[in-house]
Design a protein around this motif. Structure first.
Motif: not given
Length: 291
Positions: A133-145
């Protein structure tokens, strides 16, 4: 005999069509070096190719412009074990997209435009071993589950995204994790980061570049600091820190205690009032008896 053959013709046609789709048809602009591999890399695709053989096991779709995956895309491809969607234009994973990918072992979603990973996204991907899931510059949230159910996952790549923090609960379900890449994110060394720092310290052997390869910005002046130069003492001011969940629990507990206290007071007041009325009634009966 002839009516019987006429009755079987539609069935035979359907069966023939299905068999052709299961391994012999190859999407235009793609290569199929064997019956189980479809290679559509770098073809400028703006949507998923069609038709894809139903028994495909390796689907290579990297270096295209595919913007989304239908939520039912993997329903027909139960044999798929390797899916490469690297370097496309994906911005969101629709709920249920991976709910039928129980045999998927390798998934590459790197170098896209993903903004968040929602809870339960990979809940049925029990066989997944490597997730990129790397190099996604806009990925700012990974939910807990988000990674719940990934009990076989050994390698997780989240490097060079837009993550400033990450809940430890995201990583705790990954009991088989061996490699974790987190470098290149704009981590902020605040109190929310403190629990993650403790987890990383205890699991630094899973970081390919160690703690030296991770940096975070200090909340005071934004200065970058290597995690190898920090310790748990660096977060001593956070020992009394309450997360949003903790605050909600405290508020809910306070409200619950208040409600119980009000009900108890009302009950006691009602009991006292009843006893007073009974006492007055008893006195009135005694006075009438004396008269």
């Amino acid at each position: 005999m002839l009516p019987c053959i006429n009755w079987l013709q539609p069935f035979l046609a359907l069966l023939s069509s299905t068999l052709l789709t299961r391994g012999h048809n190859c999407p235009s602009s793609c290569l199929c070096p064997d019956h189980h591999t479809v290679d559509c890399q770098g073809q400028g695709l703006t949507s998923l190719p069609s038709p894809i053989p139903l028994d495909v096991r390796r689907l290579l779709l990297s270096d295209n412009w595919i913007p989304w995956i239908p939520s039912d895309f993997l329903v027909l491809y139960s044999d798929l074990v390797y899916l490469d969607l690297r370097n496309n234009s994906l911005s969101v994973l629709e709920p249920g997209t991976l709910s039928t990918s129980s045999r998927l072992v390798f998934l590459d979603l790197g170098s896209n435009n993903l903004t968040e990973i929602q809870s339960g996204t990979f809940v049925e991907s029990r066989s997944l071993i490597k997730l990129r899931l790397g190099n996604n510059p806009y990925l700012s949230l990974v939910e807990e589950d988000a990674f719940l159910g990934l009990t076989s996952l050994r390698e997780l790549e989240l490097e060079r995204n837009g993550l400033q923090g990450l809940d430890v609960g995201v990583l705790e379900p990954l009991t088989s994790l061996r490699v974790l890449r987190l470098e290149g994110n704009p981590w902020v060394c605040n109190c929310h980061f403190a629990k993650l720092f403790v987890w990383l310290t205890e699991n630094c052997h899973k970081l390919p570049m160690g703690m030296e390869g991770l940096q975070c910005s200090l909340p005071m002046d934004g200065r970058l600091m290597s995690l190898s130069l920090l310790s748990e003492a660096s977060f001593r001011e956070c020992r009394g820190y309450l997360s949003l969940t903790d605050i909600l629990i405290v508020i809910f507990s306070g409200i619950s205690v208040s409600v119980v206290a009000i009900i108890a007071s009302f009950f006691l007041a009602s009991m006292v009032h009843c006893f007073q009325r009974l006492g007055k009634a008893g006195q009135a009966d005694e006075e009438e008896g004396n008269d």
